[in-house]
Design a protein around this motif. Structure first.
Motif, PDB file in Angstrom:
ATOM      1  N   VAL A   1       0.866  -1.182   0.000  1.00 18.52           N
ATOM      2  CA  VAL A   1       0.000   0.000   0.000  1.00 18.52           C
ATOM      3  C   VAL A   1       0.897   1.224   0.000  1.00 18.52           C
ATOM      4  CG1 VAL A   1      -1.809   1.252   1.223  1.00 18.52           C
ATOM      5  CG2 VAL A   1      -1.763  -1.257   1.285  1.00 18.52           C
TER       6      VAL A   1
ATOM      7  N   SER B   1      -4.697   1.891   8.576  1.00 16.46           N
ATOM      8  CA  SER B   1      -5.363   3.155   8.249  1.00 16.46           C
ATOM      9  C   SER B   1      -4.459   3.970   7.335  1.00 16.46           C
ATOM     10  CB  SER B   1      -5.704   3.941   9.511  1.00 16.46           C
ATOM     11  OG  SER B   1      -4.556   4.179  10.299  1.00 16.46           O
TER      12      SER B   1
ATOM     13  N   ARG C   1      -8.574   5.518   3.562  1.00 16.27           N
ATOM     14  CA  ARG C   1      -9.146   4.176   3.620  1.00 16.27           C
ATOM     15  C   ARG C   1      -8.786   3.482   4.931  1.00 16.27           C
ATOM     16  NH1 ARG C   1      -7.127   0.657  -1.147  1.00 16.27           N
ATOM     17  NH2 ARG C   1      -5.238   1.861  -0.833  1.00 16.27           N
TER      18      ARG C   1
ATOM     19  N   LEU D   1      -8.178  -0.433   5.864  1.00 20.80           N
ATOM     20  CA  LEU D   1      -8.002  -1.734   5.225  1.00 20.80           C
ATOM     21  C   LEU D   1      -7.859  -2.825   6.268  1.00 20.80           C
ATOM     22  CD1 LEU D   1      -5.866   0.447   3.498  1.00 20.80           C
ATOM     23  CD2 LEU D   1      -6.432  -1.329   1.852  1.00 20.80           C
TER      24      LEU D   1
ATOM     25  N   GLU E   1      -8.028  -6.094   2.158  1.00 22.61           N
ATOM     26  CA  GLU E   1      -9.239  -5.558   1.554  1.00 22.61           C
ATOM     27  C   GLU E   1      -9.618  -4.227   2.202  1.00 22.61           C
ATOM     28  OE1 GLU E   1     -12.956  -7.638   3.137  1.00 22.61           O
ATOM     29  OE2 GLU E   1     -11.381  -9.126   3.563  1.00 22.61           O
ATOM     30  N   THR E   2     -10.294  -3.387   1.439  1.00 20.70           N
ATOM     31  CA  THR E   2     -10.790  -2.121   1.964  1.00 20.70           C
ATOM     32  C   THR E   2     -12.122  -2.364   2.659  1.00 20.70           C
ATOM     33  OG1 THR E   2      -9.719  -0.834   0.213  1.00 20.70           O
ATOM     34  CG2 THR E   2     -11.540   0.208   1.366  1.00 20.70           C
TER      35      THR E   2
ATOM     36  N   ARG F   1     -14.112   3.509   3.367  1.00 17.92           N
ATOM     37  CA  ARG F   1     -13.520   4.515   2.495  1.00 17.92           C
ATOM     38  C   ARG F   1     -14.039   5.884   2.922  1.00 17.92           C
ATOM     39  NH1 ARG F   1     -10.824   4.035  -2.205  1.00 17.92           N
ATOM     40  NH2 ARG F   1     -11.438   1.857  -2.425  1.00 17.92           N
TER      41      ARG F   1
END
Length: 332
Positions: free
Chosen positions: A256, A273, A277, A279, A290-291, A294
């Motif tokens: 990320v 964080s 987002r 995650l 995964e998110t 949002r």
């Protein structure tokens, strides 16, 4: 009915309906008029004697359910500073206090005492005057042992005093610390990420290719034993790359990009964080990150264990992220 107190700057009480059939929660609001200091609230901790302690930048506050009592350096010189950053309670019922400047104090038996700078591998915590602004970390491990850190290395509370752990110097002092399932220590400091077994010389992990430094790392371990590192430059899960037969060298391959802060939720899952987002990585599932939330706009939102993320007495997960409180993923 379960009840929770929320400290805020509004004047009207908030009553929240049941969420998904769960228990109701009544939020009673306290303001400056009730005795709260003006400066921001950094942490809350309920000790086993029933008191609620608040870490603020205007002193240490104790709440008995009726009134707030403020402890500042004029009243308690051992605190060293009114800018209280961290609170932990050890197994013996003592409350430990860490200031933004690096003082450490202990409250036990109704008495506040301060910790001195280590000398010859030991540090006493018995003075009622201010101690040295030297410590960079105050935390508990999963077994309940107390760890501190400073420029000379890591320390543990043992037999009524602080003892340095040999071989744990990290240069500028650790600011984050975890101990993984194999017993290895992982420490994040201003000069890098360090790892190794207690009592042996810690090794410095080289930053990923193209990075000049680690830049404010946070650390977490997932349920499968994977180590996560999040920094201002990027975040990801460590991989161990063999460099010789029988040996492995951990390597971070960022997954990320950009600013991130990582924390383990106590159930084998890792939350990350970022500015826009939230995650999730489920350590036991093998599924990719995964998110789960949002945001409409970017900002800096750090998830901190014991502050913005807690596991409740019935195993429920509470997360405060941006302007919303979540209970098991459901906005409350």
């Amino acid at each position: 009915m379960a009840a929770a107190a929320s400290l805020a700057s509004t004047s009207e009480p908030l009553h929240i309906d049941n969420a998904d059939g769960g228990p109701g929660y009544v939020h009673e609001v306290f303001t400056l008029g009730d005795g709260l200091p003006r400066a921001g609230l950094n942490q809350t901790l309920r000790t086993r004697d029933g008191y609620l302690w608040l870490a603020t930048f205007d002193g240490l506050v104790r709440f008995d359910g009726v009134r707030f009592e403020v402890f500042d350096i004029e009243r308690v010189p051992a605190l060293g500073s009114n800018r209280i950053a961290d609170l932990v309670e050890t197994r013996d019922g003592a409350l430990w206090i860490h200031t933004e400047q690096g003082h450490v104090a202990r409250y036990a038996g109704g008495v506040f005492t301060s910790c001195a700078r280590p000398r010859q591998g030991r540090a006493a915590c018995d003075s009622r005057e201010s101690g040295d602004a030297w410590y960079t970390l105050l935390t508990l491990d999963d077994a309940g042992a107390l760890w501190l850190s400073g420029p000379s290395g890591l320390l543990r509370w043992e037999d009524g005093g602080l003892r340095e752990v040999p071989g744990t110097r990290t240069g500028s002092g650790a600011r984050t610390l975890i101990q993984d399932q194999t017993g290895r220590l992982w420490a994040g400091s201003g000069d890098g990420v360090w790892y190794g077994l207690p009592g042996k010389l810690l090794q410095r992990l080289p930053p990923p290719a193209g990075w000049d430094s680690w830049n404010a790392p946070s650390l977490a371990e997932d349920g499968a034993g994977g180590i996560w590192i999040a920094t201002f430059n990027g975040s990801g899960r460590l991989r161990e790359i063999p460099k010789a037969p029988g040996e492995a060298r951990p390597v971070l391959l960022p997954q990320v990009p950009g600013w991130g802060y990582v924390v383990e939720d106590g159930r084998g899952e890792v939350l990350l964080s970022t500015p826009d987002r939230l995650l999730l990585y489920r350590g036991f599932s093998g599924r990719p990150i995964e998110t789960v939330r949002r945001a409409d706009s970017a900002g800096t939102h750090r998830l901190l264990p014991g502050r913005s993320l807690r596991i409740g007495p019935d195993g429920e997960e509470w997360i405060a992220w941006r302007n919303t409180l979540y209970r098991d993923g459901v906005p409350v």
